[in-house]
Design a protein around this motif. Structure first.
Motif, PDB file in Angstrom:
ATOM      1  N   ALA A  69       0.829  -1.212   0.000  1.00 43.65           N
ATOM      2  CA  ALA A  69       0.000   0.000   0.000  1.00 43.65           C
ATOM      3  C   ALA A  69       0.860   1.258   0.000  1.00 43.65           C
ATOM      4  O   ALA A  69       0.518   2.265  -0.642  1.00 43.65           O
TER       5      ALA A  69
ATOM      6  N   LEU B 277      -4.171  -1.068  -5.961  1.00 43.20           N
ATOM      7  CA  LEU B 277      -4.137  -2.484  -5.620  1.00 43.20           C
ATOM      8  C   LEU B 277      -5.028  -3.295  -6.552  1.00 43.20           C
ATOM      9  O   LEU B 277      -6.085  -2.829  -6.991  1.00 43.20           O
TER      10      LEU B 277
ATOM     11  N   ARG C  10      -6.349  -6.134  -2.637  1.00 40.44           N
ATOM     12  CA  ARG C  10      -7.375  -5.503  -1.799  1.00 40.44           C
ATOM     13  C   ARG C  10      -7.922  -6.503  -0.792  1.00 40.44           C
ATOM     14  O   ARG C  10      -8.078  -6.200   0.394  1.00 40.44           O
TER      15      ARG C  10
ATOM     16  N   LEU D  14      -4.211   4.764  -0.448  1.00 38.48           N
ATOM     17  CA  LEU D  14      -5.037   3.865  -1.248  1.00 38.48           C
ATOM     18  C   LEU D  14      -6.098   4.585  -2.076  1.00 38.48           C
ATOM     19  O   LEU D  14      -6.218   4.341  -3.277  1.00 38.48           O
TER      20      LEU D  14
END
Length: 266
Positions: A32, A38, A43, A121
Motif C-alpha cells: 500500500a 491495488l 485488496r 489507497l
C-alpha cells in the motif's frame, strides 16, 4: 527472485496460512505504501489481514464490556450479596483497566488503516470497484471506533463513517449492478451502521430491504463467478431484516456480546 510487490504478496499469503495476521498486515502495508492501485487480490488480502487483527480485539472488548455491564447490573439491582462480591472471579476495576487497554489497541489499528486508506489507497484508486471498496473500508473502521468511543469522539467517528459510506454508495449505485458483491456488502454494513451506531431501525431496514429486493430482481443476471458471494450476503441481509423486524427486544437492549447482527469485510 520476484519483485518486492510479488514477495510481499507471497509473504501475506504465507502469514495468512500460518494465522500470523500482524505480519500479514505488515506485508500488505508495504504494498500500500508503494502508492499503486491495488489489484482485487491485493485488496482482499489487505482486508483479511486487518479484519483478523481488529476482529480479535473487538471480540475481546465485547466480552469485557459484557462482564462490566453484568457487574454494574448486579450492583444496581441488589442481586449480588456480600458473599457474591467476595467470591467474584473478576474485579471490576481490573476489567475496566483491561477494557481501556484494548480500546487503545483498537484506536491504533483503526488509525493505521484509516491513514493508509486516506493517504495512499484512495488517491491511487482509479477503478470504481477500488473506490467503493476503500470508502466502504473507511466507513467500517470508523464504525468500529464509534462502537467503543463516547462523547465527541464517538460523534466524530460516526460522522466520518456516515460520510464514507455515503461516498461509497454514491459510486456503487451508479457503477455497480445490484448483485455485485461489493455493493451488497456495502449495503449490509451501512445498514448495520444505521442500526447499531445511529440507532435507526427504520433506516437500517429500509436500506437492507432495498438492497435485497434490487438484487433479487436481477438474480438471473448474476455472473457465475460471483453467485456464491452475492447470495451469501443476500442471506445475511435477510437474516438481519428478520432480526430487526421481529418482536424480540431491540438489539440495542442487549450487550455487545449478545448481539447477532451480521456484517462483512469484503
Amino acid at each position: 527472485m520476484g519483485s518486492d510487490r510479488e514477495n510481499n504478496i507471497y509473504l501475506a499469503k504465507l502469514a495468512e496460512q500460518a494465522e500470523r495476521y500482524e505480519e500479514m498486515v505488515d506485508a500488505m502495508k508495504s504494498i500500500a505504501l508503494m502508492d499503486v492501485e491495488l489489484t482485487t487480490e491485493e485488496r482482499n488480502l489487505l482486508s483479511v489481514a486487518y479484519k483478523n487483527v481488529i476482529g480479535s480485539k473487538r471480540a475481546s472488548w465485547r466480552i469485557l464490556f459484557s462482564l462490566e455491564a453484568k457487574d454494574e447490573k448486579e450492583r444496581g439491582d441488589g442481586t449480588g450479596n456480600e458473599k457474591d462480591v467476595k467470591d467474584k472471579k473478576f474485579d471490576v476495576e481490573q476489567i475496566v483497566d483491561y477494557r481501556l487497554a484494548i480500546e487503545k489497541e483498537l484506536r491504533e489499528v483503526s488509525k493505521d488503516i484509516l491513514s493508509l486508506i486516506t493517504d495512499h489507497l484512495l488517491p491511487e484508486a482509479n477503478q470504481f470497484e477500488s473506490k467503493v471498496f476503500f470508502h466502504k473500508m473507511k466507513g467500517d473502521y470508523n464504525r468500529y471506533v464509534a462502537e467503543f468511543e463516547q462523547g465527541t469522539e464517538r460523534q466524530s467517528a460516526a460522522e466520518a463513517a456516515l460520510k464514507a459510506y455515503k461516498d461509497a454508495s454514491d459510486t456503487a449505485m451508479t457503477e455497480m449492478a445490484p448483485t455485485h458483491p461489493i455493493r451488497l456488502g456495502l449495503a449490509l454494513n451501512f445498514s448495520v451502521f444505521y442500526f447499531e451506531i445511529l440507532n435507526s431501525r427504520e433506516r437500517a431496514c429500509r436500506l437492507a430491504r432495498a438492497a435485497f429486493d434490487d438484487a433479487l430482481g436481477e438474480l438471473n443476471k448474476l455472473p457465475e463467478d460471483s453467485y456464491k458471494d452475492s447470495t451469501l450476503i443476500m442471506q445475511l441481509l435477510r437474516d438481519n431484516l428478520t432480526l430487526w423486524t421481529s418482536d424480540i427486544p431491540p438489539e440495542d437492549d442487549k450487550t455487545p456480546e449478545e448481539a447477532t447482527v451480521q456484517d462483512v469485510e469484503n
